[in-house]
Design an enzyme around this catalytic site. Structure first.
Site, mmCIF file in Angstrom:
data_model
loop_
_atom_site.group_PDB
_atom_site.id
_atom_site.type_symbol
_atom_site.label_atom_id
_atom_site.label_comp_id
_atom_site.label_asym_id
_atom_site.label_seq_id
_atom_site.Cartn_x
_atom_site.Cartn_y
_atom_site.Cartn_z
ATOM 1 N N HIS A 127 -25.055 -8.965 22.514
ATOM 2 C CA HIS A 127 -25.279 -9.902 21.414
ATOM 3 C C HIS A 127 -26.018 -11.094 22.013
ATOM 4 O O HIS A 127 -25.575 -11.660 23.007
ATOM 5 C CB HIS A 127 -23.961 -10.348 20.795
ATOM 6 N N ASP A 128 -27.151 -11.453 21.412
ATOM 7 C CA ASP A 128 -28.004 -12.452 22.060
ATOM 8 C C ASP A 128 -27.285 -13.772 22.301
ATOM 9 O O ASP A 128 -27.508 -14.430 23.331
ATOM 10 C CB ASP A 128 -29.301 -12.664 21.276
#
Length: 370
Positions: A127-128
């Site tokens: 997840h960025d």
């Protein structure tokens, strides 16, 4: 709606700790069950896991991203199999969960032959925001908030344990897994989408490119009082003529709307800064964690006016940078996994502090414009 008939949102929040977002994966899978799509599916992979599968042939689900699906239990970080059964989502769709930093597997032989080299594929915080938070140069996470600012603004604090109180649910704060077992307790705030989409509209109308630094410089020179608007209003989510929608927001309330590009830009910046400051205050109240510093990373760190106004409205210093926090956090987790660096999350952040010293914006309350 079909999910909430079986499990009201309050029940889901106690189970997964996630804020309500209509595109969360559990709603998508529930809809696909009704359409019959799940009947022909063998496995469900999130995009980063699908890429890893194409590289290695190994099916896994990395935890930081999986924790945003709504199907991971907040208490132990495992798939909520009972919830899946209740919603008719086959357990067989969900691959084994792994932590960031774990080895996924070696490159497939055909890919290795094409490259002329072999390599290991390592899970990162896929997840960025999870990767970005790794590279937030917090020397003391217990007294700092972070804002990962790009199209969206993710505003929150890093915790050891989740907060799943009624107050947190009503404030629509989310508990997502981070690297090394940390909790990303945060709220989604509209980010620079408001500005970038407004610029795109102006360029469409004139056929000329907008000089963004000059526009922000002109906005900084606006001295007339600026009334903030609700940056989180759903009307601003879709592409299109955002300046007209912003004007409509003011008009509906009988408030004079800004008319020049500089004034509209200043209104956008002020409204984002107020939304960020408000979310920081709420994060502090809900978590019980005092906030003495705000770290702003991502593309928004380049926006000097936004950084300064956030500091002014929050009343605490803003430390801006690094811009490429997501990429740095990704690389640091990989480097630690293969032994190039070592240490705790704080040790990784110390490397960021040494190599990407942030720019500090101190609050100037006397310049506060409402």
């Amino acid at each position: 709606e079909a999910v909430h008939v079986r499990h009201p949102f309050a029940d889901l929040y106690r189970r997964n700790g996630l804020q309500f977002l209509p595109f969360n994966t559990l709603y998508q899978l529930a809809a696909e069950r009704h359409s019959g799509m799940l009947d022909i599916a063998d496995h469900a992979l999130l995009i980063p896991d699908a890429l890893a599968f194409q590289l290695t042939g190994v099916r896994v689900s990395e935890l930081t991203n999986a924790s945003t699906t709504g199907l991971v239990r907040i208490d132990d970080g495992q798939w909520d199999e009972q919830l899946c059964d209740d919603l008719g989502i086959p357990r067989s769709l969900l691959p084994p969960l792994i932590d960031p930093g774990e080895r996924i597997g070696s490159l497939r032989s055909d890919i290795a032959a094409e490259l002329g080299a072999s390599a290991e594929v390592v899970a990162v915080g896929s997840h960025d925001t999870a990767s970005a938070v790794v590279a937030v140069p917090m020397t003391d996470p217990t007294s700092a908030a972070y804002i990962s600012c790009g199209t969206w603004g993710l505003v929150g604090v890093e915790l050891e344990h989740p907060v799943i109180s009624d107050a947190a649910r009503e404030a629509n704060f989310t508990n997502e897994r981070g690297v090394d077992g940390r909790i990303r307790f945060l709220h989604n705030v509209m980010g620079l989408w408001l500005l970038s989409e407004s610029v795109r509209q102006w360029e469409k109308e004139t056929g000329e490119a907008i000089d963004l630094p000059r526009l922000l410089g002109d906005a900084a020179e606006v001295t007339t009082p600026v009334e903030v608007f609700d940056a989180g209003d759903a009307r601003f989510l879709a592409p299109g003529d955002l300046p007209a929608r912003i004007a409509g927001w003011y008009r509906e309330r009988g408030i004079p709307a800004p008319t020049t590009r500089a004034a509209i830009t200043r209104a956008i910046v002020e409204s984002l800064a107020e939304a960020f400051a408000s979310a920081v205050r709420t994060a502090s109240e809900l978590s019980g964690q005092p906030i003495r510093t705000i770290h702003l990373v991502g593309g928004g760190a380049l926006n000097q006016l936004l950084c300064q106004r956030t500091a002014d409205r929050a009343g605490v210093p803003v430390l801006a940078g690094p811009v490429e926090a997501t990429a740095l956090g990704n690389v640091l987790v990989q480097a630690r996994a293969v032994g190039l660096v070592s240490g705790s999350l704080e040790d990784l952040r110390y490397r960021v502090v040494r190599t990407h010293r942030p720019r500090q914006y101190d609050p100037t309350p006397s310049s506060r414009i409402r």
